[in-house]
Enzyme design. Sequence first.
Site, PDB file in Angstrom:
ATOM      1  N   TYR A  61       0.824  -1.203   0.000  1.00  0.00           N
ATOM      2  CA  TYR A  61       0.000   0.000   0.000  1.00  0.00           C
ATOM      3  C   TYR A  61       0.864   1.262   0.000  1.00  0.00           C
ATOM      4  O   TYR A  61       1.560   1.554   0.972  1.00  0.00           O
ATOM      5  CB  TYR A  61      -0.940   0.032   1.219  1.00  0.00           C
ATOM      6  CG  TYR A  61      -1.888  -1.141   1.303  1.00  0.00           C
ATOM      7  CD1 TYR A  61      -2.378  -1.761   0.153  1.00  0.00           C
ATOM      8  CD2 TYR A  61      -2.305  -1.647   2.529  1.00  0.00           C
ATOM      9  CE1 TYR A  61      -3.256  -2.843   0.226  1.00  0.00           C
ATOM     10  CE2 TYR A  61      -3.181  -2.728   2.607  1.00  0.00           C
ATOM     11  CZ  TYR A  61      -3.643  -3.313   1.449  1.00  0.00           C
ATOM     12  OH  TYR A  61      -4.499  -4.382   1.521  1.00  0.00           O
ATOM     13  N   HIS A 126      -0.179 -11.977   0.488  1.00  0.00           N
ATOM     14  CA  HIS A 126      -1.031 -10.939  -0.111  1.00  0.00           C
ATOM     15  C   HIS A 126      -1.425 -11.234  -1.563  1.00  0.00           C
ATOM     16  O   HIS A 126      -0.584 -11.256  -2.437  1.00  0.00           O
ATOM     17  CB  HIS A 126      -0.267  -9.595  -0.042  1.00  0.00           C
ATOM     18  CG  HIS A 126      -1.116  -8.396  -0.287  1.00  0.00           C
ATOM     19  ND1 HIS A 126      -0.644  -7.121  -0.137  1.00  0.00           N
ATOM     20  CD2 HIS A 126      -2.418  -8.262  -0.657  1.00  0.00           C
ATOM     21  CE1 HIS A 126      -1.602  -6.258  -0.409  1.00  0.00           C
ATOM     22  NE2 HIS A 126      -2.690  -6.940  -0.742  1.00  0.00           N
TER      23      HIS A 126
HETATM   24  P1  NAD Z   1     -13.353   0.159   1.262  1.00  0.00           P
HETATM   25  O1  NAD Z   1     -14.486  -0.567   0.638  1.00  0.00           O
HETATM   26  O2  NAD Z   1     -13.183   0.106   2.718  1.00  0.00           O
HETATM   27  O3  NAD Z   1     -13.448   1.655   0.735  1.00  0.00           O
HETATM   28  C1  NAD Z   1     -12.551   2.610   1.132  1.00  0.00           C
HETATM   29  C2  NAD Z   1     -12.991   3.949   0.544  1.00  0.00           C
HETATM   30  O4  NAD Z   1     -14.179   4.357   1.182  1.00  0.00           O
HETATM   31  C3  NAD Z   1     -11.966   5.043   0.814  1.00  0.00           C
HETATM   32  O5  NAD Z   1     -12.020   5.959  -0.245  1.00  0.00           O
HETATM   33  C4  NAD Z   1     -12.482   5.679   2.084  1.00  0.00           C
HETATM   34  O6  NAD Z   1     -12.034   7.003   2.207  1.00  0.00           O
HETATM   35  C5  NAD Z   1     -13.975   5.601   1.830  1.00  0.00           C
HETATM   36  N1  NAD Z   1     -14.794   5.639   3.062  1.00  0.00           N
HETATM   37  C6  NAD Z   1     -14.572   5.028   4.249  1.00  0.00           C
HETATM   38  N2  NAD Z   1     -15.530   5.332   5.137  1.00  0.00           N
HETATM   39  C7  NAD Z   1     -16.401   6.152   4.475  1.00  0.00           C
HETATM   40  C8  NAD Z   1     -17.591   6.799   4.850  1.00  0.00           C
HETATM   41  N3  NAD Z   1     -18.105   6.688   6.080  1.00  0.00           N
HETATM   42  N4  NAD Z   1     -18.225   7.554   3.916  1.00  0.00           N
HETATM   43  C9  NAD Z   1     -17.731   7.669   2.668  1.00  0.00           C
HETATM   44  N5  NAD Z   1     -16.588   7.091   2.254  1.00  0.00           N
HETATM   45  C10 NAD Z   1     -15.932   6.337   3.150  1.00  0.00           C
HETATM   46  O7  NAD Z   1     -12.020  -0.382   0.553  1.00  0.00           O
HETATM   47  P2  NAD Z   1     -10.526  -0.584   1.007  1.00  0.00           P
HETATM   48  O8  NAD Z   1      -9.938   0.567   1.717  1.00  0.00           O
HETATM   49  O9  NAD Z   1      -9.855  -1.035  -0.229  1.00  0.00           O
HETATM   50  O10 NAD Z   1     -10.579  -1.855   1.968  1.00  0.00           O
HETATM   51  C11 NAD Z   1     -10.464  -1.777   3.353  1.00  0.00           C
HETATM   52  C12 NAD Z   1      -9.151  -2.345   3.858  1.00  0.00           C
HETATM   53  O11 NAD Z   1      -9.168  -3.759   3.723  1.00  0.00           O
HETATM   54  C13 NAD Z   1      -7.884  -1.886   3.134  1.00  0.00           C
HETATM   55  O12 NAD Z   1      -7.420  -0.669   3.647  1.00  0.00           O
HETATM   56  C14 NAD Z   1      -6.958  -3.037   3.437  1.00  0.00           C
HETATM   57  O13 NAD Z   1      -6.448  -2.891   4.740  1.00  0.00           O
HETATM   58  C15 NAD Z   1      -7.895  -4.237   3.382  1.00  0.00           C
HETATM   59  N6  NAD Z   1      -7.937  -4.887   2.047  1.00  0.00           N
HETATM   60  C16 NAD Z   1      -7.107  -5.929   1.814  1.00  0.00           C
HETATM   61  C17 NAD Z   1      -7.104  -6.556   0.579  1.00  0.00           C
HETATM   62  C18 NAD Z   1      -6.181  -7.711   0.331  1.00  0.00           C
HETATM   63  O14 NAD Z   1      -5.497  -8.135   1.227  1.00  0.00           O
HETATM   64  N7  NAD Z   1      -6.121  -8.246  -0.856  1.00  0.00           N
HETATM   65  C19 NAD Z   1      -7.937  -6.110  -0.445  1.00  0.00           C
HETATM   66  C20 NAD Z   1      -8.792  -5.047  -0.177  1.00  0.00           C
HETATM   67  C21 NAD Z   1      -8.791  -4.442   1.075  1.00  0.00           C
END
Ligand code: NAD
Length: 321
Positions: A61, A126
């Site tokens: 990231y 990952h």
């Molecule tokens: P997400 O679906 O959580 O979306 C994040 C987006 O939504 C960001 O733009 C954030 O600013 C916004 N957001 C958060 N809260 C909000 C709210 N209340 N209102 C409006 N917008 C809001 O997607 P993500 O960040 O990709 O996934 C969450 C976490 O999960 C990642 O940070 C990571 O740690 C993990 N993840 C891991 C993998 C993997 O291991 N392959 C893949 C995806 C995500």
Amino acid sequence: MALTPLELRPLGNTGLKLSSLGFGASPLGNVFGVVSEADAIATVRQAFNLGINFFDTSPYYGGTLSEKMLGKALKALGVPRNEYIVSTKCGRYKEGFDFSAERVTRSIDESLERLQLDYVDILQCHDIEFGSLDQIVTETIPALLKLKEAGKIKFIGITGLPLGIFSYVLDRVPPGTVDVILSYCHYGINDSTLEDLIPYLKSKGVGIISASPLAMGLLTESGPPEWHPASVELKAACQDAAAYCKEKGKNISKLSLQYSLSNKDISTILVGMNSVKQVDENVAAAVEVATVGKDEKAISEIEEILKPVKNQTWPSGIQQS
Ligand code: NAD
């Protein structure tokens, strides 16, 4: 301030108890827009103060930036190490994928240095669909078991998008070797296919982490980032649903998060957060769902709008599963 503490849920057989809402630190790597160091520190502090005890990152990231920022922010909390649970990942880097024993063994030392920690609670391979699943089974996981013995990690996990990768690996490793899976974009209003895998994971005592309840921005009023891999049709349907919610005075992100949080077999729902405001909103949504319940009517209206694209996903990696 939340009046009710966030619910803690057990993570498979690990003995860990994770807050139902987890902190996704990918935004701290500037993947959804620039976040200053001061904002990163304030966001993590607010999350911890409101009861979030689980923080997830990866060297991938922001090309290691997320790990560095999270490390600074956790240190700034000034609380004992056992008060928060940290997961990071290995095998995926800005430079590409490398799940070799040599690379993942080096990777944890680099991650610990960036995070300013002596150990991480969970180290996850990952996005394994981009590598050879047989290498994960025969080389990567045995290397991670050595890191566990060395005390650098407490538990082992695997992450990725296609759901078939999880049973492929879990069916081929000794029971209890892989403690956790992290699935993303498969337990939300538009796609809930993770549900079919839950009985199998529970039977193996494997902890379940579900990420991206907002489908990486699809289920937000402002919409997804440029790089989002969803089809034009899926993006359009989600934006129609978001507009419908707004018209009704509802927030699609809140409803989506509540939908995901309602399944207690999932230990934690990881949401990417980059501001104190988002932390406040998401914790309030989690507390509301635990105390009052979810807004069934609004959720079923969104489900109706998203019906034509239900469970539509996108290709990821080199595996066919
Ligand atoms: P997400 O679906 O959580 O979306 C994040 C987006 O939504 C960001 O733009 C954030 O600013 C916004 N957001 C958060 N809260 C909000 C709210 N209340 N209102 C409006 N917008 C809001 O997607 P993500 O960040 O990709 O996934 C969450 C976490 O999960 C990642 O940070 C990571 O740690 C993990 N993840 C891991 C993998 C993997 O291991 N392959 C893949 C995806 C995500």
